[in-house]
Write a protein that holds these residues in place. Sequence first.
Motif, PDB file in Angstrom:
ATOM      1  N   ARG A   1      69.336 107.329  55.347  1.00 41.68           N
ATOM      2  CA  ARG A   1      70.418 107.345  56.340  1.00 41.68           C
ATOM      3  C   ARG A   1      70.926 105.921  56.601  1.00 41.68           C
ATOM      4  NH1 ARG A   1      70.715 112.635  59.118  1.00 41.68           N
ATOM      5  NH2 ARG A   1      72.199 111.662  60.567  1.00 41.68           N
ATOM      6  N   ALA A   2      70.030 104.950  56.600  1.00 41.72           N
ATOM      7  CA  ALA A   2      70.446 103.554  56.791  1.00 41.72           C
ATOM      8  C   ALA A   2      71.299 103.081  55.623  1.00 41.72           C
ATOM      9  CB  ALA A   2      69.215 102.658  56.949  1.00 41.72           C
ATOM     10  N   LEU A   3      70.923 103.475  54.409  1.00 44.75           N
ATOM     11  CA  LEU A   3      71.724 103.119  53.230  1.00 44.75           C
ATOM     12  C   LEU A   3      73.081 103.806  53.272  1.00 44.75           C
ATOM     13  CD1 LEU A   3      68.960 103.280  50.467  1.00 44.75           C
ATOM     14  CD2 LEU A   3      70.031 101.221  51.422  1.00 44.75           C
ATOM     15  N   ALA A   4      73.102 105.057  53.734  1.00 44.25           N
ATOM     16  CA  ALA A   4      74.370 105.769  53.867  1.00 44.25           C
ATOM     17  C   ALA A   4      75.260 105.070  54.893  1.00 44.25           C
ATOM     18  CB  ALA A   4      74.117 107.217  54.280  1.00 44.25           C
ATOM     19  N   TRP A   5      74.646 104.606  55.990  1.00 47.14           N
ATOM     20  CA  TRP A   5      75.408 103.869  57.001  1.00 47.14           C
ATOM     21  C   TRP A   5      76.012 102.607  56.407  1.00 47.14           C
ATOM     22  CZ3 TRP A   5      74.986  98.926  58.834  1.00 47.14           C
ATOM     23  CH2 TRP A   5      75.765  98.606  59.952  1.00 47.14           C
ATOM     24  N   ALA A   6      75.266 101.905  55.571  1.00 45.17           N
ATOM     25  CA  ALA A   6      75.769 100.686  54.942  1.00 45.17           C
ATOM     26  C   ALA A   6      76.996 100.997  54.086  1.00 45.17           C
ATOM     27  CB  ALA A   6      74.674 100.035  54.097  1.00 45.17           C
ATOM     28  N   ALA A   7      76.929 102.094  53.316  1.00 47.18           N
ATOM     29  CA  ALA A   7      78.072 102.491  52.491  1.00 47.18           C
ATOM     30  C   ALA A   7      79.264 102.841  53.373  1.00 47.18           C
ATOM     31  CB  ALA A   7      77.689 103.675  51.602  1.00 47.18           C
ATOM     32  N   PHE A   8      79.014 103.542  54.461  1.00 47.45           N
ATOM     33  CA  PHE A   8      80.088 103.917  55.394  1.00 47.45           C
ATOM     34  C   PHE A   8      80.702 102.670  56.026  1.00 47.45           C
ATOM     35  CE2 PHE A   8      81.605 105.201  59.621  1.00 47.45           C
ATOM     36  CZ  PHE A   8      82.439 106.266  59.284  1.00 47.45           C
ATOM     37  N   ALA A   9      79.868 101.712  56.404  1.00 46.59           N
ATOM     38  CA  ALA A   9      80.358 100.478  57.017  1.00 46.59           C
ATOM     39  C   ALA A   9      81.232  99.694  56.049  1.00 46.59           C
ATOM     40  CB  ALA A   9      79.183  99.626  57.478  1.00 46.59           C
ATOM     41  N   VAL A  10      80.812  99.615  54.790  1.00 46.41           N
ATOM     42  CA  VAL A  10      81.619  98.917  53.782  1.00 46.41           C
ATOM     43  C   VAL A  10      82.977  99.595  53.634  1.00 46.41           C
ATOM     44  CG1 VAL A  10      81.814  98.390  51.317  1.00 46.41           C
ATOM     45  CG2 VAL A  10      79.655  97.983  52.520  1.00 46.41           C
ATOM     46  N   ALA A  11      82.981 100.919  53.623  1.00 50.89           N
ATOM     47  CA  ALA A  11      84.242 101.657  53.505  1.00 50.89           C
ATOM     48  C   ALA A  11      85.165 101.358  54.680  1.00 50.89           C
ATOM     49  CB  ALA A  11      83.953 103.158  53.410  1.00 50.89           C
ATOM     50  N   MET A  12      84.623 101.332  55.894  1.00 43.28           N
ATOM     51  CA  MET A  12      85.430 101.045  57.067  1.00 43.28           C
ATOM     52  C   MET A  12      85.988  99.619  57.035  1.00 43.28           C
ATOM     53  SD  MET A  12      85.571 103.796  58.969  1.00 43.28           S
ATOM     54  CE  MET A  12      85.775 104.574  57.351  1.00 43.28           C
ATOM     55  N   ILE A  13      85.170  98.680  56.567  1.00 45.00           N
ATOM     56  CA  ILE A  13      85.606  97.284  56.502  1.00 45.00           C
ATOM     57  C   ILE A  13      86.710  97.112  55.459  1.00 45.00           C
ATOM     58  CG2 ILE A  13      84.884  94.944  55.877  1.00 45.00           C
ATOM     59  CD1 ILE A  13      82.143  95.633  57.097  1.00 45.00           C
ATOM     60  N   THR A  14      86.557  97.742  54.301  1.00 43.56           N
ATOM     61  CA  THR A  14      87.601  97.627  53.277  1.00 43.56           C
ATOM     62  C   THR A  14      88.900  98.255  53.760  1.00 43.56           C
ATOM     63  OG1 THR A  14      86.894  99.693  52.201  1.00 43.56           O
ATOM     64  CG2 THR A  14      85.949  97.634  51.377  1.00 43.56           C
ATOM     65  N   ASP A  15      88.809  99.278  54.609  1.00 45.16           N
ATOM     66  CA  ASP A  15      90.016  99.899  55.151  1.00 45.16           C
ATOM     67  C   ASP A  15      90.801  98.910  55.991  1.00 45.16           C
ATOM     68  OD1 ASP A  15      91.902 101.802  55.941  1.00 45.16           O
ATOM     69  OD2 ASP A  15      90.720 102.391  57.680  1.00 45.16           O
ATOM     70  N   ILE A  16      90.083  98.073  56.726  1.00 46.52           N
ATOM     71  CA  ILE A  16      90.750  97.063  57.553  1.00 46.52           C
ATOM     72  C   ILE A  16      91.408  96.007  56.675  1.00 46.52           C
ATOM     73  CG2 ILE A  16      90.382  95.224  59.243  1.00 46.52           C
ATOM     74  CD1 ILE A  16      88.067  96.912  60.366  1.00 46.52           C
TER      75      ILE A  16
END
Length: 218
Positions: free
Chosen positions: A65-80
């Motif tokens: 779940r922590a690794l999934a969160w990291a992937a999600f965070a990267v996706a959100m940052i690239t969106d910005i």
Amino acid sequence: MTGVPASAAGGTGRRPAPGAKLGAAAVNQASLWNIANILTMIRLVLVPGFVLLLLADGGYDPVWRALAWAAFAVAMITDIFDGHLARTYNLVTDFGKIADPIADKAIMGSALVCLSWLGDLPWWVTGVILGRELGITLMRFWVIRYGVIPASRGGKLKTLAQGTAVGMYVLALTGPLATLRFWVMAVAVVLTVVTGLDYIRQAVVLRRRGQDAERAAQ
């Protein structure tokens, strides 16, 4: 995650004045393989990887779940960053305009559906958020001949609240943090509904004005 982003990159080498509108020529001149488009592509590739990480080992292992969160965070940052780069450096392509909103909705939608499937998030929350996003997207096409509805400050707050809340649900939180994420999600749902209603109001006004202008020109 809910306006028509100007994702793209490449371009003419000139930096436009702040607030300047990009013409069709600028869109056509931008290169497909630019930093903004590459960030959008990365976000698209992250979607299946994020889903696999979130559902790994039954979907309840804190490490996965922590690794999934990291992937999600990267996706959100690239969106910005891809939208910022496109607007700042006049890097616009048709691919970016289409792929950027698809990538936004894919990562958020997959997160919501997976969390509801795992039983962490009520299905009605997923339905409200995804229904709003799909409805507003269709509504934008409904009024596009009359103009574009810009992303509002409330819409940006909604996106931030959704990303924060979903990110907290992706993590295996317990105790006070688990309670906190419930309230963050509650705020995100309220903003989702309120801003959705405001976009509907703007769309109705925009369409009515456009029709009045057409009738006056005839």
